[in-house]
Design a protein around this motif. Structure first.
Motif, PDB file in Angstrom:
ATOM      1  N   ILE A 203       0.853  -1.181   0.000  1.00  0.00           N
ATOM      2  CA  ILE A 203       0.000   0.000   0.000  1.00  0.00           C
ATOM      3  C   ILE A 203       0.898   1.243   0.000  1.00  0.00           C
ATOM      4  CG2 ILE A 203      -1.693   1.336   1.316  1.00  0.00           C
ATOM      5  CD1 ILE A 203      -2.899  -1.130   0.073  1.00  0.00           C
ATOM      6  N   ASP A 204       0.664   2.133  -0.950  1.00  0.00           N
ATOM      7  CA  ASP A 204       1.395   3.400  -1.003  1.00  0.00           C
ATOM      8  C   ASP A 204       0.667   4.414  -0.118  1.00  0.00           C
ATOM      9  OD1 ASP A 204       3.559   2.916  -3.015  1.00  0.00           O
ATOM     10  OD2 ASP A 204       1.830   2.376  -4.244  1.00  0.00           O
ATOM     11  N   LEU A 205       1.365   4.901   0.914  1.00  0.00           N
ATOM     12  CA  LEU A 205       0.754   5.730   1.959  1.00  0.00           C
ATOM     13  C   LEU A 205       1.408   7.108   1.980  1.00  0.00           C
ATOM     14  CD1 LEU A 205      -1.127   5.875   4.486  1.00  0.00           C
ATOM     15  CD2 LEU A 205       0.808   4.985   5.816  1.00  0.00           C
ATOM     16  N   LEU A 206       0.575   8.146   1.975  1.00  0.00           N
ATOM     17  CA  LEU A 206       1.045   9.536   2.076  1.00  0.00           C
ATOM     18  C   LEU A 206       0.685  10.076   3.459  1.00  0.00           C
ATOM     19  CD1 LEU A 206       2.184  12.179   0.877  1.00  0.00           C
ATOM     20  CD2 LEU A 206      -0.123  12.648  -0.021  1.00  0.00           C
ATOM     21  N   LEU A 207       1.707  10.512   4.232  1.00  0.00           N
ATOM     22  CA  LEU A 207       1.500  11.107   5.557  1.00  0.00           C
ATOM     23  C   LEU A 207       1.721  12.613   5.454  1.00  0.00           C
ATOM     24  CD1 LEU A 207       3.422   8.635   7.908  1.00  0.00           C
ATOM     25  CD2 LEU A 207       0.953   9.003   7.827  1.00  0.00           C
ATOM     26  N   VAL A 208       0.720  13.396   5.865  1.00  0.00           N
ATOM     27  CA  VAL A 208       0.819  14.854   5.781  1.00  0.00           C
ATOM     28  C   VAL A 208       0.555  15.434   7.176  1.00  0.00           C
ATOM     29  CG1 VAL A 208       0.091  16.932   4.553  1.00  0.00           C
ATOM     30  CG2 VAL A 208      -0.139  14.687   3.439  1.00  0.00           C
ATOM     31  N   ASP A 209       1.596  15.994   7.789  1.00  0.00           N
ATOM     32  CA  ASP A 209       1.458  16.577   9.129  1.00  0.00           C
ATOM     33  C   ASP A 209       2.625  17.542   9.337  1.00  0.00           C
ATOM     34  OD1 ASP A 209       1.469  16.914  12.104  1.00  0.00           O
ATOM     35  OD2 ASP A 209      -0.113  15.394  11.972  1.00  0.00           O
ATOM     36  N   ASP A 210       2.343  18.672   9.998  1.00  0.00           N
ATOM     37  CA  ASP A 210       3.389  19.690  10.186  1.00  0.00           C
ATOM     38  C   ASP A 210       4.193  19.482  11.462  1.00  0.00           C
ATOM     39  OD1 ASP A 210       0.990  20.392  11.613  1.00  0.00           O
ATOM     40  OD2 ASP A 210       1.911  22.327  12.025  1.00  0.00           O
ATOM     41  N   GLU A 211       3.851  18.445  12.248  1.00  0.00           N
ATOM     42  CA  GLU A 211       4.550  18.205  13.502  1.00  0.00           C
ATOM     43  C   GLU A 211       5.576  17.090  13.330  1.00  0.00           C
ATOM     44  OE1 GLU A 211       1.832  17.453  16.650  1.00  0.00           O
ATOM     45  OE2 GLU A 211       0.651  19.280  16.293  1.00  0.00           O
ATOM     46  N   PRO A 212       6.885  17.412  13.366  1.00  0.00           N
ATOM     47  CA  PRO A 212       7.924  16.385  13.204  1.00  0.00           C
ATOM     48  C   PRO A 212       7.860  15.297  14.270  1.00  0.00           C
ATOM     49  CG  PRO A 212       8.848  18.593  12.979  1.00  0.00           C
ATOM     50  CD  PRO A 212       7.446  18.768  13.487  1.00  0.00           C
TER      51      PRO A 212
ATOM     52  N   PHE B 174       5.380  13.860  15.409  1.00  0.00           N
ATOM     53  CA  PHE B 174       4.440  12.814  14.971  1.00  0.00           C
ATOM     54  C   PHE B 174       4.877  12.212  13.631  1.00  0.00           C
ATOM     55  CE2 PHE B 174       0.911  11.777  12.105  1.00  0.00           C
ATOM     56  CZ  PHE B 174       0.348  10.697  12.792  1.00  0.00           C
ATOM     57  N   LEU B 175       5.260  13.067  12.699  1.00  0.00           N
ATOM     58  CA  LEU B 175       5.495  12.625  11.323  1.00  0.00           C
ATOM     59  C   LEU B 175       6.636  11.610  11.222  1.00  0.00           C
ATOM     60  CD1 LEU B 175       4.451  13.130   8.452  1.00  0.00           C
ATOM     61  CD2 LEU B 175       6.213  14.885   8.186  1.00  0.00           C
ATOM     62  N   GLU B 176       7.757  11.885  11.885  1.00  0.00           N
ATOM     63  CA  GLU B 176       8.918  11.018  11.733  1.00  0.00           C
ATOM     64  C   GLU B 176       8.711   9.636  12.347  1.00  0.00           C
ATOM     65  OE1 GLU B 176      12.224  13.234  13.202  1.00  0.00           O
ATOM     66  OE2 GLU B 176      12.023  14.821  11.681  1.00  0.00           O
ATOM     67  N   PRO B 177       8.247   9.540  13.605  1.00  0.00           N
ATOM     68  CA  PRO B 177       8.001   8.190  14.154  1.00  0.00           C
ATOM     69  C   PRO B 177       6.876   7.457  13.436  1.00  0.00           C
ATOM     70  CG  PRO B 177       7.296   9.885  15.715  1.00  0.00           C
ATOM     71  CD  PRO B 177       8.043  10.585  14.629  1.00  0.00           C
ATOM     72  N   ALA B 178       5.845   8.184  12.968  1.00  0.00           N
ATOM     73  CA  ALA B 178       4.744   7.540  12.235  1.00  0.00           C
ATOM     74  C   ALA B 178       5.255   6.956  10.919  1.00  0.00           C
ATOM     75  CB  ALA B 178       3.625   8.535  11.975  1.00  0.00           C
ATOM     76  N   CYS B 179       6.143   7.713  10.270  1.00  0.00           N
ATOM     77  CA  CYS B 179       6.714   7.237   9.012  1.00  0.00           C
ATOM     78  C   CYS B 179       7.490   5.933   9.227  1.00  0.00           C
ATOM     79  CB  CYS B 179       7.609   8.320   8.421  1.00  0.00           C
ATOM     80  SG  CYS B 179       8.235   7.915   6.786  1.00  0.00           S
ATOM     81  N   ARG B 180       8.335   5.882  10.272  1.00  0.00           N
ATOM     82  CA  ARG B 180       9.108   4.671  10.551  1.00  0.00           C
ATOM     83  C   ARG B 180       8.194   3.509  10.931  1.00  0.00           C
ATOM     84  NH1 ARG B 180      12.392   8.556  13.247  1.00  0.00           N
ATOM     85  NH2 ARG B 180      11.471   7.937  15.262  1.00  0.00           N
TER      86      ARG B 180
ATOM     87  N   LEU C  95      -4.239   3.887  14.696  1.00  0.00           N
ATOM     88  CA  LEU C  95      -4.230   4.456  13.347  1.00  0.00           C
ATOM     89  C   LEU C  95      -3.962   3.357  12.312  1.00  0.00           C
ATOM     90  CD1 LEU C  95      -4.347   6.877  11.454  1.00  0.00           C
ATOM     91  CD2 LEU C  95      -1.936   7.329  11.957  1.00  0.00           C
ATOM     92  N   ASP C  96      -3.074   2.429  12.660  1.00  0.00           N
ATOM     93  CA  ASP C  96      -2.764   1.330  11.738  1.00  0.00           C
ATOM     94  C   ASP C  96      -3.993   0.472  11.468  1.00  0.00           C
ATOM     95  OD1 ASP C  96      -1.295  -0.355  10.110  1.00  0.00           O
ATOM     96  OD2 ASP C  96      -0.551  -1.565  11.767  1.00  0.00           O
ATOM     97  N   HIS C  97      -4.768   0.185  12.526  1.00  0.00           N
ATOM     98  CA  HIS C  97      -6.006  -0.577  12.339  1.00  0.00           C
ATOM     99  C   HIS C  97      -6.924   0.126  11.346  1.00  0.00           C
ATOM    100  CE1 HIS C  97      -5.917  -4.056  14.983  1.00  0.00           C
ATOM    101  NE2 HIS C  97      -5.325  -3.323  15.930  1.00  0.00           N
ATOM    102  N   LEU C  98      -7.037   1.433  11.464  1.00  0.00           N
ATOM    103  CA  LEU C  98      -7.911   2.191  10.586  1.00  0.00           C
ATOM    104  C   LEU C  98      -7.389   2.174   9.150  1.00  0.00           C
ATOM    105  CD1 LEU C  98     -10.329   3.998  10.156  1.00  0.00           C
ATOM    106  CD2 LEU C  98      -8.975   5.955  10.978  1.00  0.00           C
ATOM    107  N   VAL C  99      -6.083   2.347   9.007  1.00  0.00           N
ATOM    108  CA  VAL C  99      -5.500   2.340   7.660  1.00  0.00           C
ATOM    109  C   VAL C  99      -5.685   0.971   7.006  1.00  0.00           C
ATOM    110  CG1 VAL C  99      -3.379   2.591   6.324  1.00  0.00           C
ATOM    111  CG2 VAL C  99      -3.831   4.133   8.230  1.00  0.00           C
ATOM    112  N   ARG C 100      -5.507  -0.091   7.783  1.00  0.00           N
ATOM    113  CA  ARG C 100      -5.698  -1.437   7.234  1.00  0.00           C
ATOM    114  C   ARG C 100      -7.133  -1.665   6.780  1.00  0.00           C
ATOM    115  NH1 ARG C 100      -1.718  -5.517   8.536  1.00  0.00           N
ATOM    116  NH2 ARG C 100       0.116  -4.540   9.469  1.00  0.00           N
TER     117      ARG C 100
END
Length: 463
Positions: free
Chosen positions: A10-19, A21-27, A117-122
């Motif tokens: 699944i190709d996932l785009l994460l958009v958030d201005d808070e590093p 959240f964004l960096e750990p969520a990406c990993r 969040l992962d449950h929701l994305v799945r």
């Protein structure tokens, strides 16, 4: 908690201005098997999407500049298949509703854990997977229903093509007659494709492939609890084909009880599911095919006379391959393509074979030969042994040369019937017949003398 790996990327785009959240969520999502791209603001997200397709986007609502609610329609307009999850402020139900109105498929209110969040994305990803499968199945169905061409220029095939053109626009039942492997389903699909029902479903069932009890439930459906194992109601193929065409192959195999039920549907469109007292109405054009002689089946009491006449309104008889030998080179070229050639003796072997399995047998022989052949050249020894044996070949002998004019041709390479048919086609003219057979005239004389001595036949002489 670590969930199972994704079955499809699944190709996932994460958009958030808070590093934070964004960096750990990406990993985190990368570890789960997602292909992740991060964007720190709406402008970056728009730029990224211009060059890459995403299945799911997670967007924070509260961002400086263009906020999530403004970004949402921009991304969805660019890619209508994109599934967007909006991250909203805690307790902000109004903004969540607004996000759904603008195209988001779901939302999650802060604070939340990444597992949540992962449950929701799945869950959203399952919809993506189902859409993929749906598109794939539709393409498969379109390919299956796309009629393949009827290959051949023989008189028999030309007549079949003519009848298809005349019969197709009607809504009357059609009976297709022909030996196994002659292409009855191919003709049925051509009729449907040229009919006024071409955009409606074409449903296919083979009577010989199913036992009577299962065949009845497939054709007419059943209600919940109608029999052991009927845990849910199921529509039958007549209902599925309603408004379209139902093709019943091996029609002559229908048992007596099913013949009566089928006659009722053809007479007034009435049917009942197994276990139901409720009548249903369907409008289906029936195309039936059989390799049996239904006149003999009726005379023997194995097939209902009234059903036979009901179905035999329009009929098409497909000639067997042995009666259209001139079509074999066209069929071979169609199935092999430009990259393949035939070795010495193969063409003549094809012409003298009886082909009890007809075109299907020819196709199977070619497919086998392609696997065994070297350098895209099909030799006699690449062909099935039963084909070589039936044509009078020594199955251990290979490398025979194609006969040429002037050669003394072995009798086993020519079937007696083929020689007589060519002679008859040339009105007894041996010179023309020998030329068509590709042999010297004196070789033809020897063959005819052999036939006369063997069978006591006298062939009229005409120069």
């Amino acid at each position: 908690m670590v969930l199972a790996a994704l079955s499809d990327p699944i190709d996932l785009l994460l958009v958030d201005d808070e590093p934070d959240f964004l960096e750990p969520a990406c990993r985190f999502f990368q570890r789960q098997g997602y292909r992740v791209v991060a964007a720190a603001n709406a402008e970056q997200a728009i730029a990224v999407q211009a060059n890459q397709h995403f299945h799911v986007a997670i967007i924070d609502q509260n961002m400086p500049g263009m906020n999530g609610l403004e970004l949402l329609p921009r991304l969805c307009n660019e890619d209508p298949d994109l599934k967007v999850i909006m991250l909203t402020g805690g307790g902000s139900i109004g903004s969540a509703v607004e996000a759904m109105k603008r195209g988001a498929v779901d939302y999650l209110s802060k604070p939340f854990g990444l597992d949540e969040l992962d449950h929701l994305v799945r869950r959203v990803s399952k919809a993506v997977t189902l859409e993929r499968e749906n598109i794939h199945l539709k393409r498969q169905l379109a390919d299956q229903n796309r009629p393949k061409p009827l290959i051949g220029n023989s008189q028999g095939i030309q007549e079949v093509k003519r009848l298809i053109g005349r019969i197709a626009p009607s809504d009357k039942p059609v009976l297709i007659l022909g030996e196994s492997g002659t292409g009855k389903e191919l003709v049925a699909r051509a009729i449907h494709a040229q009919s006024t029902l071409a955009d409606k479903p074409l449903v296919v069932i083979n009577c010989a492939a199913l036992p009577e009890s299962l065949l009845e439930s497939e054709l007419f459906g059943y209600e919940k609890g109608a029999f052991t194992g009927a845990v849910d109601a199921k529509p039958g193929l007549f209902e599925i084909a309603d408004g379209g065409t139902l093709f019943i192959d091996e029609f002559g195999e229908l048992a007596g009880g099913l013949q009566a039920k089928l006659l009722r549907v053809l007479e007034d469109g009435s049917m009942r599911r197994i276990g139901s007292t409720k009548e249903r109405k369907v409008k289906v054009r029936l195309i039936a095919a059989t390799n049996r002689d239904l006149n003999q089946e009726v005379a023997a009491g194995r097939f209902r006379e009234d059903l036979f006449y009901r179905v035999n309104v329009l009929s098409i008889s497909i000639p067997p391959l042995r009666e259209r030998l001139d079509d074999i080179p066209l069929l071979v070229h169609h199935w092999l393509g430009e990259d393949w050639t035939l070795g010495p003796g193969v063409v003549e072997l094809f012409r003298v074979s009886r082909w009890p399995g007809n075109v299907r047998q020819l196709i199977n022989a070619l497919e086998r030969a392609k696997i065994l052949a070297d350098k895209n050249i099909i030799e006699i020894d690449n062909l099935p042994s039963e084909l070589r044996r039936a044509a009078g070949h020594d199955v251990d002998a290979v490398g025979e040369h194609e006969p040429r004019v002037g050669d003394a041709i072995p009798l086993e390479l020519l079937s007696h019937r083929h020689v007589l048919e060519v002679l008859k086609r040339n009105k007894g003219n041996k010179t023309k017949a020998a030329k068509e057979l590709g042999i010297a005239r004196r070789s033809l004389y020897r063959i005819l003398d052999h036939l006369a001595a063997k069978d006591g036949n006298q062939v009229a002489s005409s120069e």
